[in-house]
Design a protein around this motif. Sequence first.
Motif, short mmCIF file in Angstrom:
data_model
loop_
_atom_site.label_atom_id
_atom_site.label_comp_id
_atom_site.label_asym_id
_atom_site.label_seq_id
_atom_site.Cartn_x
_atom_site.Cartn_y
_atom_site.Cartn_z
N TYR A 211 6.37 18.44 3.90
CA TYR A 211 5.38 18.10 4.93
C TYR A 211 4.35 19.20 5.19
N SER A 245 7.59 -1.79 12.50
CA SER A 245 8.35 -0.99 11.54
C SER A 245 7.48 -0.60 10.36
N ALA A 246 7.96 0.36 9.59
CA ALA A 246 7.22 0.80 8.41
C ALA A 246 7.01 -0.35 7.44
N ARG A 247 8.01 -1.20 7.28
CA ARG A 247 7.88 -2.33 6.35
C ARG A 247 6.84 -3.33 6.86
N GLN A 250 3.36 -2.00 6.25
CA GLN A 250 2.98 -2.06 4.84
C GLN A 250 2.59 -3.47 4.42
N ALA A 323 1.45 7.02 14.06
CA ALA A 323 2.09 6.82 12.77
C ALA A 323 2.83 8.10 12.41
N ILE A 325 6.18 10.53 11.03
CA ILE A 325 6.78 10.64 9.71
C ILE A 325 7.95 9.68 9.53
N ASP A 326 8.30 8.93 10.59
CA ASP A 326 9.29 7.87 10.44
C ASP A 326 8.67 6.59 9.93
N GLY A 327 7.35 6.58 9.73
CA GLY A 327 6.72 5.53 8.94
C GLY A 327 6.25 4.30 9.66
#
Length: 338
Positions: A211, A245-247, A250, A323, A325-327
Amino acid sequence: MRQVYISGAAAVGAFGFDWRTLACFEGFAPSRQLLATHGSVPAAEVPLIPAAIDVDARARKLMAHPARLAAVALRLALEDARWTAQQREQAALYLGVGASGCAMDELTRMLAASIVDHAFSLESFGGAGLAACNPLFAFQLMNNFTLCHGAILNGTGGPNGAFYSRGTGTVAALSEAHWLVASGECASALAGGADSALHPVTWTQLDAAGYPARGFVPAEGAGLLALSASADGALATLDAVSFHSARAWQRNPDLTINETRDDTLVVLAPWGAGVRNRLGNPDALDASLRLGDALAAAPALAWCMALDLIRQGRCRRVIVLSAGIDGGLGVVHVGSLL
């Protein structure tokens, strides 16, 4: 659903202990905590806490550093909200928390006693390892105590929850508190985050993951918003909170909004670069460039920055995009009362 108002706030960080100066702070310095292990890493470190707002020495023995910052921020937020004793007692509390940041000497003794034949032994850890440290060490080690210590010291007795966060998970804490007040489940609630990226163990993990090379500046701090269903003495409105969530982020490019209204500012909590690329808004304010990244505390500090921008009259609405680093992606809308 009821309108939710921001009755008070608190921010603790390298800038000091007043959220009303947050939007003007800029500057990093080497960290005292990391000097022994990582040289002169630029960081945003909390200065010496004044005795008038600090927890007492006896309580500090049970606390990891983030828990101490959370307790100070909670005290300041309650004072800023000027709630009655009954409001304080019934207030909900939801907090984004990170690793505990426990005392290194205790941790070193515990690990040293848990090594057998040059390898970590779970059996030895359960016996000699635990016996090598103070029994009260657990109150530092468990990260949910980042919330518990402050709640006990400040007398908040409503619903509560600790959300493990490396950035955007803290928005889930605010979303929970916002829903409780908006739905009528609670008349008042507090939400925010507390964390430190300066603990040697945490920084070693971040460093190993690469990072720093990607622009990460470690920071520490705590931030809280005090929410109420009453407009009396309110500072601003909390109009909407969403966490993805990150998903989900995306898969759905439309989650990131592109605001063009003249009365609106967009603030990015770390990591700002990815959000800015999707947002297409080069004028968005990146909180990490001013405050560094305090992990679980970063979104909460950005919310307090938004509140300060509104207080200064620089805008009527602020949208904070988080946003970490847990995405995931968090979106928070703050509005002026005017």
